[in-house]
Design an enzyme around this catalytic site. Sequence first.
Site, PDB file in Angstrom:
ATOM      1  N   GLY A  25       0.329  -1.809  -0.215  1.00 34.35           N
ATOM      2  CA  GLY A  25      -0.010   0.030   0.121  1.00 34.35           C
ATOM      3  C   GLY A  25       0.739   1.556  -0.086  1.00 34.35           C
ATOM      4  O   GLY A  25       0.282   2.177  -0.740  1.00 34.35           O
ATOM      5  N   ASP A  45       0.118   3.826   4.598  1.00 36.13           N
ATOM      6  CA  ASP A  45      -0.605   4.283   3.221  1.00 36.13           C
ATOM      7  C   ASP A  45      -1.341   4.253   4.632  1.00 36.13           C
ATOM      8  O   ASP A  45      -2.647   5.408   4.495  1.00 36.13           O
ATOM      9  CB  ASP A  45      -1.180   3.173   2.292  1.00 36.13           C
ATOM     10  CG  ASP A  45      -1.680   1.869   2.782  1.00 36.13           C
ATOM     11  OD1 ASP A  45      -1.623   1.710   3.679  1.00 36.13           O
ATOM     12  OD2 ASP A  45      -2.129   1.384   1.710  1.00 36.13           O
ATOM     13  N   ASP A 104      -5.509   1.973  10.668  1.00 28.91           N
ATOM     14  CA  ASP A 104      -6.606   2.027  10.639  1.00 28.91           C
ATOM     15  C   ASP A 104      -7.352   0.930  12.394  1.00 28.91           C
ATOM     16  O   ASP A 104      -6.776   1.928  12.611  1.00 28.91           O
ATOM     17  CB  ASP A 104      -7.375   0.700   9.142  1.00 28.91           C
ATOM     18  CG  ASP A 104      -8.339   0.312   9.237  1.00 28.91           C
ATOM     19  OD1 ASP A 104      -9.609   0.710  10.216  1.00 28.91           O
ATOM     20  OD2 ASP A 104      -9.065  -1.084   8.572  1.00 28.91           O
ATOM     21  N   LYS A 128      -7.518   6.154   9.533  1.00 28.89           N
ATOM     22  CA  LYS A 128      -9.116   6.275  10.095  1.00 28.89           C
ATOM     23  C   LYS A 128      -8.824   5.930  11.711  1.00 28.89           C
ATOM     24  O   LYS A 128      -9.062   5.194  12.258  1.00 28.89           O
ATOM     25  CB  LYS A 128      -9.436   5.197   9.689  1.00 28.89           C
ATOM     26  CG  LYS A 128     -10.212   5.083   8.053  1.00 28.89           C
ATOM     27  CD  LYS A 128     -10.536   3.822   7.642  1.00 28.89           C
ATOM     28  CE  LYS A 128     -10.600   3.286   6.491  1.00 28.89           C
ATOM     29  NZ  LYS A 128     -11.468   2.163   5.822  1.00 28.89           N
ATOM     30  N   PHE A 165     -14.201   3.036   3.569  1.00 32.97           N
ATOM     31  CA  PHE A 165     -13.295   2.230   2.572  1.00 32.97           C
ATOM     32  C   PHE A 165     -12.768   3.310   1.648  1.00 32.97           C
ATOM     33  O   PHE A 165     -14.047   3.205   1.147  1.00 32.97           O
ATOM     34  CB  PHE A 165     -13.678   0.452   1.910  1.00 32.97           C
ATOM     35  CG  PHE A 165     -12.916  -0.295   1.869  1.00 32.97           C
ATOM     36  CD1 PHE A 165     -11.378  -0.959   2.853  1.00 32.97           C
ATOM     37  CD2 PHE A 165     -12.633   0.159   0.117  1.00 32.97           C
ATOM     38  CE1 PHE A 165     -11.076  -1.664   2.279  1.00 32.97           C
ATOM     39  CE2 PHE A 165     -11.470  -0.589   0.117  1.00 32.97           C
ATOM     40  CZ  PHE A 165     -10.705  -2.071   1.042  1.00 32.97           C
ATOM     41  N   ASP A 203      -5.262  -0.007  -2.215  1.00 37.65           N
ATOM     42  CA  ASP A 203      -6.816  -1.444  -3.343  1.00 37.65           C
ATOM     43  C   ASP A 203      -8.049  -1.471  -3.047  1.00 37.65           C
ATOM     44  O   ASP A 203      -7.502  -2.351  -1.097  1.00 37.65           O
ATOM     45  CB  ASP A 203      -5.725  -2.210  -3.394  1.00 37.65           C
ATOM     46  CG  ASP A 203      -5.801  -3.488  -2.205  1.00 37.65           C
ATOM     47  OD1 ASP A 203      -4.859  -3.038  -1.020  1.00 37.65           O
ATOM     48  OD2 ASP A 203      -5.950  -4.595  -2.563  1.00 37.65           O
ATOM     49  N   ARG A 224      -4.873   0.873  -7.866  1.00 32.84           N
ATOM     50  CA  ARG A 224      -4.122   1.153  -6.515  1.00 32.84           C
ATOM     51  C   ARG A 224      -3.555   2.913  -7.428  1.00 32.84           C
ATOM     52  O   ARG A 224      -2.634   3.305  -6.986  1.00 32.84           O
ATOM     53  CB  ARG A 224      -3.000   0.546  -6.131  1.00 32.84           C
ATOM     54  CG  ARG A 224      -3.248  -0.128  -5.014  1.00 32.84           C
ATOM     55  CD  ARG A 224      -1.747  -1.302  -5.267  1.00 32.84           C
ATOM     56  NE  ARG A 224      -1.984  -2.627  -4.606  1.00 32.84           N
ATOM     57  CZ  ARG A 224      -2.389  -2.802  -3.321  1.00 32.84           C
ATOM     58  NH1 ARG A 224      -2.427  -2.042  -2.801  1.00 32.84           N
ATOM     59  NH2 ARG A 224      -2.697  -4.080  -2.814  1.00 32.84           N
TER      60      ARG A 224
HETATM   61  P1  IMP Z   1      -4.370  -1.629  10.000  1.00 31.17           P
HETATM   62  O1  IMP Z   1      -3.551  -2.884  10.582  1.00 31.17           O
HETATM   63  O2  IMP Z   1      -5.716  -2.522  10.786  1.00 31.17           O
HETATM   64  O3  IMP Z   1      -4.283  -0.528  10.872  1.00 31.17           O
HETATM   65  O4  IMP Z   1      -4.709  -2.249   8.685  1.00 31.17           O
HETATM   66  C1  IMP Z   1      -3.706  -1.091   7.787  1.00 31.17           C
HETATM   67  C2  IMP Z   1      -4.175  -1.749   6.949  1.00 31.17           C
HETATM   68  O5  IMP Z   1      -4.893  -2.190   5.792  1.00 31.17           O
HETATM   69  C3  IMP Z   1      -3.762  -0.817   5.410  1.00 31.17           C
HETATM   70  O6  IMP Z   1      -1.665  -1.084   5.136  1.00 31.17           O
HETATM   71  C4  IMP Z   1      -3.996  -1.516   4.656  1.00 31.17           C
HETATM   72  O7  IMP Z   1      -3.665  -2.503   3.677  1.00 31.17           O
HETATM   73  C5  IMP Z   1      -5.382  -1.708   4.958  1.00 31.17           C
HETATM   74  N1  IMP Z   1      -6.639  -0.804   4.644  1.00 31.17           N
HETATM   75  C6  IMP Z   1      -7.576  -0.482   5.677  1.00 31.17           C
HETATM   76  N2  IMP Z   1      -8.143   0.203   5.905  1.00 31.17           N
HETATM   77  C7  IMP Z   1      -7.815   0.522   4.283  1.00 31.17           C
HETATM   78  C8  IMP Z   1      -8.738   0.815   3.207  1.00 31.17           C
HETATM   79  O8  IMP Z   1      -9.914   1.747   2.949  1.00 31.17           O
HETATM   80  N3  IMP Z   1      -8.302   0.979   2.316  1.00 31.17           N
HETATM   81  C9  IMP Z   1      -7.453   0.262   1.307  1.00 31.17           C
HETATM   82  N4  IMP Z   1      -6.928  -0.696   2.673  1.00 31.17           N
HETATM   83  C10 IMP Z   1      -6.914  -0.590   3.973  1.00 31.17           C
HETATM   84 MG    MG Z   2      -1.198  -2.030   3.359  1.00 36.27          MG
END
Ligand code: IMP
Ligand code: MG
Length: 177
Positions: free
Chosen positions: A44, A103, A106, A134, A155, A162, A168
Amino acid sequence: MNGNIKLKTLITEKQIKQRVAALSREISAHYSGETLMIVGLLNGSFIFLADLVRQLNQYKLHLIVDFMRIYSYGSNTVTSGKPTLCQDVTIDVKGRHILIVDDILDTGHTIEYVIQYLSAFKPLSLRSCVCLDKTGRRQANVQADYVGFTIPDVFVVGYGLDYDGRFREIPDISILS
Ligand code: IMP
Ligand code: MG
């Protein structure tokens, strides 16, 4: 071919460009005169990172760029919270200033995992920079040191992000529905 997939622009290419320039000013001020190792999280981060390092080029700091690949098991739009290391850095992080670049932040499980993992190798400092945050979906107790944009719980795709490997390459960031 796209079925019922709809994209609605959330952040324009122009807004991203201005924000990346401001972020790189902030980052360069903090690491002025130092060597900074950027650790991008694949896949990402690749577009955000490419823009960020080229903006940083105008400032007085030396960059080393490397990547890690983390896999989170889960469905296409929901991360499961179990990150696994797929590809390690190839350059020694010991004694270096490290900036993790991703990227989007979340749930926070990915960055939390990477921070814990890299800390064990005794970097001189360890910070993180994400294009998007987020905040409303956070589960892990982490925050990024540098944030491009804080966004609601939607999302998004484009600018490296992606949906199932797609979108992307889109230059702006759009909400997928
Ligand atoms: P986390 O571990 O939940 O913080 O997730 C991070 C990863 O989830 C990011 O590096 C993205 O690859 C994916 N991700 C989370 N939210 C989104 C979104 O809205 N669009 C695309 N990928 C996302
Ligand atoms: Mg990622």
